[in-house]
Design an enzyme around this catalytic site. Sequence first.
Site, PDB file in Angstrom:
ATOM      1  CE1 TYR A 299      39.256  44.230  36.368  1.00  0.00           C
ATOM      2  CE2 TYR A 299      40.717  45.707  35.161  1.00  0.00           C
ATOM      3  CZ  TYR A 299      39.741  45.506  36.108  1.00  0.00           C
ATOM      4  OH  TYR A 299      39.219  46.590  36.792  1.00  0.00           O
TER       5      TYR A 299
ATOM      6  CE  LYS B 109      36.167  46.028  35.047  1.00  0.00           C
ATOM      7  NZ  LYS B 109      34.933  46.093  35.839  1.00  0.00           N
TER       8      LYS B 109
HETATM    9  N1  LIG Z   1      39.881  50.169  42.440  1.00  0.00           N
HETATM   10  C1  LIG Z   1      40.345  50.494  41.249  1.00  0.00           C
HETATM   11  O1  LIG Z   1      41.432  51.070  41.129  1.00  0.00           O
HETATM   12  C2  LIG Z   1      39.547  50.179  40.012  1.00  0.00           C
HETATM   13  C3  LIG Z   1      40.058  50.628  38.783  1.00  0.00           C
HETATM   14  C4  LIG Z   1      39.336  50.372  37.632  1.00  0.00           C
HETATM   15  C5  LIG Z   1      38.129  49.684  37.708  1.00  0.00           C
HETATM   16  N2  LIG Z   1      37.654  49.255  38.905  1.00  0.00           N
HETATM   17  C6  LIG Z   1      36.399  48.504  38.905  1.00  0.00           C
HETATM   18  O2  LIG Z   1      35.548  48.947  39.943  1.00  0.00           O
HETATM   19  C7  LIG Z   1      34.702  47.875  40.368  1.00  0.00           C
HETATM   20  C8  LIG Z   1      34.745  47.776  41.870  1.00  0.00           C
HETATM   21  O3  LIG Z   1      36.063  47.495  42.284  1.00  0.00           O
HETATM   22  P1  LIG Z   1      36.646  47.952  43.693  1.00  0.00           P
HETATM   23  O4  LIG Z   1      37.855  48.729  43.419  1.00  0.00           O
HETATM   24  O5  LIG Z   1      35.603  48.534  44.547  1.00  0.00           O
HETATM   25  O6  LIG Z   1      37.115  46.516  44.237  1.00  0.00           O
HETATM   26  P2  LIG Z   1      36.905  45.792  45.632  1.00  0.00           P
HETATM   27  O7  LIG Z   1      37.136  46.725  46.765  1.00  0.00           O
HETATM   28  O8  LIG Z   1      37.746  44.576  45.515  1.00  0.00           O
HETATM   29  O9  LIG Z   1      35.366  45.367  45.623  1.00  0.00           O
HETATM   30  C9  LIG Z   1      34.902  44.420  44.727  1.00  0.00           C
HETATM   31  C10 LIG Z   1      33.518  43.962  45.128  1.00  0.00           C
HETATM   32  O10 LIG Z   1      33.146  42.889  44.242  1.00  0.00           O
HETATM   33  C11 LIG Z   1      32.951  41.707  45.017  1.00  0.00           C
HETATM   34  N3  LIG Z   1      33.407  40.530  44.301  1.00  0.00           N
HETATM   35  C12 LIG Z   1      34.620  40.296  43.759  1.00  0.00           C
HETATM   36  N4  LIG Z   1      34.650  39.102  43.156  1.00  0.00           N
HETATM   37  C13 LIG Z   1      33.416  38.554  43.334  1.00  0.00           C
HETATM   38  C14 LIG Z   1      32.822  37.334  42.957  1.00  0.00           C
HETATM   39  N5  LIG Z   1      33.503  36.404  42.289  1.00  0.00           N
HETATM   40  N6  LIG Z   1      31.545  37.107  43.287  1.00  0.00           N
HETATM   41  C15 LIG Z   1      30.838  38.027  43.987  1.00  0.00           C
HETATM   42  N7  LIG Z   1      31.342  39.195  44.394  1.00  0.00           N
HETATM   43  C16 LIG Z   1      32.623  39.462  44.072  1.00  0.00           C
HETATM   44  C17 LIG Z   1      33.763  41.913  46.278  1.00  0.00           C
HETATM   45  O11 LIG Z   1      33.269  41.031  47.277  1.00  0.00           O
HETATM   46  P3  LIG Z   1      34.139  40.636  48.599  1.00  0.00           P
HETATM   47  O12 LIG Z   1      33.944  41.778  49.549  1.00  0.00           O
HETATM   48  O13 LIG Z   1      33.517  39.377  49.037  1.00  0.00           O
HETATM   49  O14 LIG Z   1      35.574  40.498  48.157  1.00  0.00           O
HETATM   50  C18 LIG Z   1      33.472  43.395  46.540  1.00  0.00           C
HETATM   51  O15 LIG Z   1      32.178  43.570  47.050  1.00  0.00           O
HETATM   52  C19 LIG Z   1      35.220  46.626  39.656  1.00  0.00           C
HETATM   53  O16 LIG Z   1      34.394  46.333  38.568  1.00  0.00           O
HETATM   54  C20 LIG Z   1      36.603  47.037  39.184  1.00  0.00           C
HETATM   55  O17 LIG Z   1      37.004  46.329  38.045  1.00  0.00           O
HETATM   56  C21 LIG Z   1      38.338  49.488  40.062  1.00  0.00           C
END
Ligand SMILES: NC(=O)c1ccc[n+]([C@@H]2O[C@H](COP(=O)([O-])OP(=O)(O)OC[C@H]3O[C@@H](n4cnc5c(N)ncnc54)[C@H](OP(=O)(O)O)[C@@H]3O)[C@@H](O)[C@H]2O)c1
Length: 319
Positions: free
Chosen positions: A203, A207
């Site tokens: 992961y 990134k």
């Molecule tokens: N939250 C944090 O603390 C955090 C920290 C650092 C970086 N980030 C980054 O921020 C971004 C968004 O994350 P988030 O926190 O908003 O996570 P999230 O709530 O899990 O949302 C992720 C989104 O991506 C979709 N997704 C995941 N796997 C997929 C796949 N294989 N194919 C198509 N769609 C997929 C999910 O779809 P479904 O609704 O169908 O699951 C959802 O729409 C990511 O790139 C993550 O790495 C987040």
Amino acid sequence: MSKIIYYIGLIVCLAKLRTILDFVWFYFLRPTNRWEKYLQGPSPYAVVTGATDGIGKATAQELYDKGFNLILHGRNENKLKGVIEEIQSAKSKRTGKVQDVKYFLEDASKVGIDFEGIARRFEGLNVTILVNNVGMYTIGLERFDEWTEEVHMEYVRANSLFSTFLTRAFLPSLRATARARPVLVVFIGSFGDETAMPRITLYSAAKHFNRRVALGLHADERFDIPDDKAISFMYVHVGQVNSQMDREPPNFVRASSEHFAEKLVGTFGCGRQIVIPYIGHYVVKLVYTTIPEFLATKMLRDSAHEQVERAIKESKLRS
Ligand SMILES: NC(=O)c1ccc[n+]([C@@H]2O[C@H](COP(=O)([O-])OP(=O)(O)OC[C@H]3O[C@@H](n4cnc5c(N)ncnc54)[C@H](OP(=O)(O)O)[C@@H]3O)[C@@H](O)[C@H]2O)c1
């Protein structure tokens, strides 16, 4: 000798002063409406991937409210249609109209995606923003070699290759648009690209890959195109955000998705290639880079332990 010490001290002080002034400028004084430059031309569209939850969904809502039409990506059609219905149930705050929202479906972790076919479906639309947000994160007890190669590949595809090749497919039309008006491509990254948190090796690596792609493309586009006619690329450093990925309640260091999205869109057009939109994340990064390395390593290990325990508890609760 004392003169040398004086000059070294002066340089160190000036460097610190620059950092402090930059901090004050970026978080308190900088205009946060530069995204307006992407609202030019006929019916501007923003593409957001992973838009069915968390940061992606909140960013889509924020851009809609600011007057953009949307092209949203998800993997679950019912969930995505629900999100679109929710967004379009109200008029855009800026235009006072219901903006157009289109969508496409794709499991980002799978092989054989027709990226050019996706871009072709939206050809002719005035796409001025592409937000590569999709990401997949799992932390558990398994060691690196206990995951199969295929599972590793799914994580690499969903966290980096999907964004890279989707961007590649959109590049020709984005480039044509950029001749007439500003165009921005955003990669949502993570602090994980710099820190070495246990159990999320690929992961973090994915990134870091995105960060290099964003910076590389920014330079590449400017090789033979003047700056003001070239697409801009931006990599976003993200700390903790309350979402599906991190269900713990928001606080100063863990932003809500909505608050993060507001800050994120506020950085669009700021002219930087790497940004930390949320001040709480900046503070966390400052702490990690200031304390001794062994302490930072211990904190990351403790955090990984906590996350694993939480994940186990949640999966037990669900089963
Ligand atoms: N939250 C944090 O603390 C955090 C920290 C650092 C970086 N980030 C980054 O921020 C971004 C968004 O994350 P988030 O926190 O908003 O996570 P999230 O709530 O899990 O949302 C992720 C989104 O991506 C979709 N997704 C995941 N796997 C997929 C796949 N294989 N194919 C198509 N769609 C997929 C999910 O779809 P479904 O609704 O169908 O699951 C959802 O729409 C990511 O790139 C993550 O790495 C987040």
